[in-house]
Scaffold this motif. Structure first.
Motif, PDB file in Angstrom:
ATOM      1  N   VAL A 202       0.832  -1.200   0.000  1.00 49.16           N
ATOM      2  CA  VAL A 202       0.000   0.000   0.000  1.00 49.16           C
ATOM      3  C   VAL A 202       0.869   1.253   0.000  1.00 49.16           C
ATOM      4  CG1 VAL A 202      -1.856  -1.143   1.255  1.00 49.16           C
ATOM      5  CG2 VAL A 202      -0.122   0.141   2.511  1.00 49.16           C
ATOM      6  N   ALA A 203       0.208   2.352  -0.222  1.00 52.08           N
ATOM      7  CA  ALA A 203       0.828   3.659  -0.049  1.00 52.08           C
ATOM      8  C   ALA A 203       0.209   4.308   1.190  1.00 52.08           C
ATOM      9  CB  ALA A 203       0.587   4.525  -1.276  1.00 52.08           C
ATOM     10  N   ILE A 204       1.038   4.972   1.954  1.00 49.99           N
ATOM     11  CA  ILE A 204       0.579   5.695   3.136  1.00 49.99           C
ATOM     12  C   ILE A 204       0.823   7.186   2.920  1.00 49.99           C
ATOM     13  CG2 ILE A 204       0.824   6.058   5.611  1.00 49.99           C
ATOM     14  CD1 ILE A 204      -0.317   3.350   4.988  1.00 49.99           C
ATOM     15  N   ALA A 205      -0.216   7.945   3.093  1.00 52.12           N
ATOM     16  CA  ALA A 205      -0.123   9.389   2.885  1.00 52.12           C
ATOM     17  C   ALA A 205      -0.492  10.133   4.165  1.00 52.12           C
ATOM     18  CB  ALA A 205      -1.059   9.815   1.760  1.00 52.12           C
ATOM     19  N   TRP A 206      -0.017  11.340   4.257  1.00 54.63           N
ATOM     20  CA  TRP A 206      -0.432  12.259   5.321  1.00 54.63           C
ATOM     21  C   TRP A 206      -1.203  13.407   4.680  1.00 54.63           C
ATOM     22  CZ3 TRP A 206       0.002  11.437  10.460  1.00 54.63           C
ATOM     23  CH2 TRP A 206       0.899  10.460  10.893  1.00 54.63           C
ATOM     24  N   PHE A 207      -2.365  13.671   5.244  1.00 55.42           N
ATOM     25  CA  PHE A 207      -3.164  14.833   4.897  1.00 55.42           C
ATOM     26  C   PHE A 207      -3.248  15.717   6.132  1.00 55.42           C
ATOM     27  CE2 PHE A 207      -5.416  14.014   0.794  1.00 55.42           C
ATOM     28  CZ  PHE A 207      -4.935  12.746   0.536  1.00 55.42           C
ATOM     29  N   ARG A 208      -3.675  16.939   5.939  1.00 56.64           N
ATOM     30  CA  ARG A 208      -3.931  17.811   7.072  1.00 56.64           C
ATOM     31  C   ARG A 208      -5.123  18.707   6.763  1.00 56.64           C
ATOM     32  NH1 ARG A 208       1.422  21.773   6.805  1.00 56.64           N
ATOM     33  NH2 ARG A 208       0.858  22.894   4.883  1.00 56.64           N
ATOM     34  N   GLN A 209      -5.777  19.122   7.838  1.00 54.14           N
ATOM     35  CA  GLN A 209      -6.929  20.011   7.696  1.00 54.14           C
ATOM     36  C   GLN A 209      -6.872  21.076   8.772  1.00 54.14           C
ATOM     37  OE1 GLN A 209     -10.754  18.065   7.525  1.00 54.14           O
ATOM     38  NE2 GLN A 209     -11.654  19.805   6.459  1.00 54.14           N
ATOM     39  N   ALA A 210      -6.718  22.303   8.338  1.00 57.23           N
ATOM     40  CA  ALA A 210      -6.719  23.438   9.252  1.00 57.23           C
ATOM     41  C   ALA A 210      -8.156  23.904   9.448  1.00 57.23           C
ATOM     42  CB  ALA A 210      -5.858  24.560   8.689  1.00 57.23           C
ATOM     43  N   PRO A 211      -8.429  24.585  10.559  1.00 58.48           N
ATOM     44  CA  PRO A 211      -9.797  25.077  10.816  1.00 58.48           C
ATOM     45  C   PRO A 211     -10.305  25.935   9.670  1.00 58.48           C
ATOM     46  CG  PRO A 211      -8.441  25.329  12.766  1.00 58.48           C
ATOM     47  CD  PRO A 211      -7.524  24.903  11.669  1.00 58.48           C
TER      48      PRO A 211
ATOM     49  N   ALA B 168      -3.927   3.845   0.824  1.00 55.73           N
ATOM     50  CA  ALA B 168      -4.518   3.618  -0.496  1.00 55.73           C
ATOM     51  C   ALA B 168      -3.640   2.621  -1.251  1.00 55.73           C
ATOM     52  CB  ALA B 168      -4.617   4.932  -1.263  1.00 55.73           C
ATOM     53  N   LEU B 169      -4.166   2.105  -2.326  1.00 56.35           N
ATOM     54  CA  LEU B 169      -3.377   1.156  -3.112  1.00 56.35           C
ATOM     55  C   LEU B 169      -2.141   1.825  -3.710  1.00 56.35           C
ATOM     56  CD1 LEU B 169      -6.086  -0.983  -4.950  1.00 56.35           C
ATOM     57  CD2 LEU B 169      -4.612  -1.652  -3.044  1.00 56.35           C
ATOM     58  N   ARG B 170      -2.267   3.086  -4.050  1.00 54.14           N
ATOM     59  CA  ARG B 170      -1.129   3.845  -4.550  1.00 54.14           C
ATOM     60  C   ARG B 170      -1.271   5.267  -4.013  1.00 54.14           C
ATOM     61  NH1 ARG B 170      -4.846   3.232  -8.572  1.00 54.14           N
ATOM     62  NH2 ARG B 170      -5.485   5.092  -9.719  1.00 54.14           N
ATOM     63  N   CYS B 171      -0.223   6.044  -4.112  1.00 53.12           N
ATOM     64  CA  CYS B 171      -0.288   7.408  -3.587  1.00 53.12           C
ATOM     65  C   CYS B 171      -1.465   8.151  -4.206  1.00 53.12           C
ATOM     66  CB  CYS B 171       1.016   8.152  -3.873  1.00 53.12           C
ATOM     67  SG  CYS B 171       2.362   7.723  -2.750  1.00 53.12           S
ATOM     68  N   PRO B 172      -2.306   8.749  -3.364  1.00 54.11           N
ATOM     69  CA  PRO B 172      -3.527   9.403  -3.856  1.00 54.11           C
ATOM     70  C   PRO B 172      -3.230  10.758  -4.488  1.00 54.11           C
ATOM     71  CG  PRO B 172      -3.383   9.638  -1.493  1.00 54.11           C
ATOM     72  CD  PRO B 172      -2.227   8.786  -1.899  1.00 54.11           C
ATOM     73  N   ILE B 173      -2.560  10.721  -5.617  1.00 48.42           N
ATOM     74  CA  ILE B 173      -2.120  11.939  -6.289  1.00 48.42           C
ATOM     75  C   ILE B 173      -2.514  11.869  -7.753  1.00 48.42           C
ATOM     76  CG2 ILE B 173      -0.091  13.289  -6.971  1.00 48.42           C
ATOM     77  CD1 ILE B 173       1.315  12.112  -4.469  1.00 48.42           C
TER      78      ILE B 173
ATOM     79  N   TRP C 278      -1.221  12.724 -10.943  1.00 51.84           N
ATOM     80  CA  TRP C 278       0.131  13.043 -11.384  1.00 51.84           C
ATOM     81  C   TRP C 278       0.159  14.072 -12.513  1.00 51.84           C
ATOM     82  CZ3 TRP C 278       3.660  11.980  -8.032  1.00 51.84           C
ATOM     83  CH2 TRP C 278       3.492  10.895  -7.173  1.00 51.84           C
ATOM     84  N   ALA C 279      -0.962  14.286 -13.135  1.00 53.47           N
ATOM     85  CA  ALA C 279      -1.017  15.321 -14.167  1.00 53.47           C
ATOM     86  C   ALA C 279      -1.003  16.712 -13.528  1.00 53.47           C
ATOM     87  CB  ALA C 279      -2.260  15.143 -15.031  1.00 53.47           C
ATOM     88  N   SER C 280      -1.757  16.842 -12.429  1.00 52.44           N
ATOM     89  CA  SER C 280      -1.843  18.134 -11.756  1.00 52.44           C
ATOM     90  C   SER C 280      -0.980  18.207 -10.496  1.00 52.44           C
ATOM     91  CB  SER C 280      -3.296  18.410 -11.353  1.00 52.44           C
ATOM     92  OG  SER C 280      -3.752  17.431 -10.431  1.00 52.44           O
ATOM     93  N   LEU C 281      -0.456  17.057 -10.056  1.00 51.61           N
ATOM     94  CA  LEU C 281       0.323  16.943  -8.815  1.00 51.61           C
ATOM     95  C   LEU C 281      -0.500  17.349  -7.603  1.00 51.61           C
ATOM     96  CD1 LEU C 281       3.874  18.140  -9.944  1.00 51.61           C
ATOM     97  CD2 LEU C 281       2.959  15.813  -9.831  1.00 51.61           C
ATOM     98  N   LYS C 282      -1.799  17.110  -7.676  1.00 44.80           N
ATOM     99  CA  LYS C 282      -2.685  17.391  -6.551  1.00 44.80           C
ATOM    100  C   LYS C 282      -3.038  16.091  -5.837  1.00 44.80           C
ATOM    101  CE  LYS C 282      -3.408  21.831  -7.474  1.00 44.80           C
ATOM    102  NZ  LYS C 282      -2.997  22.926  -6.549  1.00 44.80           N
ATOM    103  N   PHE C 283      -3.035  16.154  -4.501  1.00 41.93           N
ATOM    104  CA  PHE C 283      -3.527  15.024  -3.738  1.00 41.93           C
ATOM    105  C   PHE C 283      -5.043  14.946  -3.914  1.00 41.93           C
ATOM    106  CE2 PHE C 283      -0.146  13.311  -1.010  1.00 41.93           C
ATOM    107  CZ  PHE C 283       0.851  14.236  -1.235  1.00 41.93           C
ATOM    108  N   ILE C 284      -5.550  13.725  -4.009  1.00 41.39           N
ATOM    109  CA  ILE C 284      -6.975  13.500  -4.206  1.00 41.39           C
ATOM    110  C   ILE C 284      -7.490  12.668  -3.024  1.00 41.39           C
ATOM    111  CG2 ILE C 284      -8.759  12.632  -5.738  1.00 41.39           C
ATOM    112  CD1 ILE C 284      -7.079  14.848  -6.970  1.00 41.39           C
ATOM    113  N   ALA C 285      -8.256  13.312  -2.151  1.00 35.05           N
ATOM    114  CA  ALA C 285      -8.736  12.632  -0.944  1.00 35.05           C
ATOM    115  C   ALA C 285      -9.661  11.466  -1.269  1.00 35.05           C
ATOM    116  CB  ALA C 285      -9.435  13.629  -0.025  1.00 35.05           C
ATOM    117  N   THR C 286     -10.376  11.552  -2.375  1.00 37.67           N
ATOM    118  CA  THR C 286     -11.314  10.482  -2.722  1.00 37.67           C
ATOM    119  C   THR C 286     -10.606   9.208  -3.178  1.00 37.67           C
ATOM    120  OG1 THR C 286     -11.524  11.430  -4.933  1.00 37.67           O
ATOM    121  CG2 THR C 286     -13.218  12.029  -3.310  1.00 37.67           C
ATOM    122  N   MET C 287      -9.314   9.274  -3.407  1.00 33.65           N
ATOM    123  CA  MET C 287      -8.542   8.079  -3.763  1.00 33.65           C
ATOM    124  C   MET C 287      -8.127   7.286  -2.520  1.00 33.65           C
ATOM    125  SD  MET C 287      -6.083   9.563  -6.803  1.00 33.65           S
ATOM    126  CE  MET C 287      -5.148   8.045  -6.928  1.00 33.65           C
ATOM    127  N   VAL C 288      -8.348   7.847  -1.341  1.00 31.10           N
ATOM    128  CA  VAL C 288      -7.957   7.189  -0.099  1.00 31.10           C
ATOM    129  C   VAL C 288      -8.976   6.113   0.274  1.00 31.10           C
ATOM    130  CG1 VAL C 288      -7.636   7.510   2.389  1.00 31.10           C
ATOM    131  CG2 VAL C 288      -6.713   9.189   0.768  1.00 31.10           C
TER     132      VAL C 288
END
Length: 129
Positions: free
Chosen positions: A32-41, A99-104, A106-116
């Motif tokens: 698997v891939a392990i990612a860190w996300f964060r959410q500020a108030p 996730a099965l792979r990094c939730p990114i 790769w075209a936009s280099l944006k993390f995608i939370a729905t891939m988690v």
């Protein structure tokens, strides 16, 4: 049952360091891939970093490059996020994600939370100025 348990959050002054841990169970860590996300108030959840267990590759969002380091200790099924030179804008709840792979996108280099596939409950990091 898949579980992701974060620890290591806390209060730190600007310029300080913290190390977050994500202990994983219930799945084969090496697949698997392990990612860190964060959410500020008041803000959307954003991806910070990702570690791909299959090939050891890592990825960081621009705002943390050079300050944060993601690493893995496979024997303990644990992924770490070493955070140095912390800034007040790093204040957020930090979530571990699997996730099965990094939730990114790769075209936009944006993390995608729905891939988690799985989320931890989060650990709060507060950086004072």
């Amino acid at each position: 049952e898949v579980q992701l348990v974060e620890s290591g959050g806390g209060l730190v002054q600007a310029g300080g360091s913290l190390r977050l841990s994500c202990a994983a169970s219930g799945f084969t860590f090496g697949n698997v891939a392990i990612a860190w996300f964060r959410q500020a108030p008041g803000k959307e959840r954003e991806g910070v970093s990702c570690f791909s267990s299959s090939d050891g590759t890592t990825y960081y969002t621009n705002s943390v490059k050079g300050r944060f380091t993601i690493s893995s200790e496979n024997a303990k099924n644990t992924v770490y996020l070493q955070m140095n030179s912390l800034k007040p804008e790093d204040t957020a709840v930090y979530y571990c994600a699997a996730a099965l792979r990094c939730p990114i996108n790769w075209a936009s280099l944006k993390f995608i939370a729905t891939m988690v596939d799985y989320w931890g409950k989060g650990t709060l990091v507060t950086v004072s100025s």
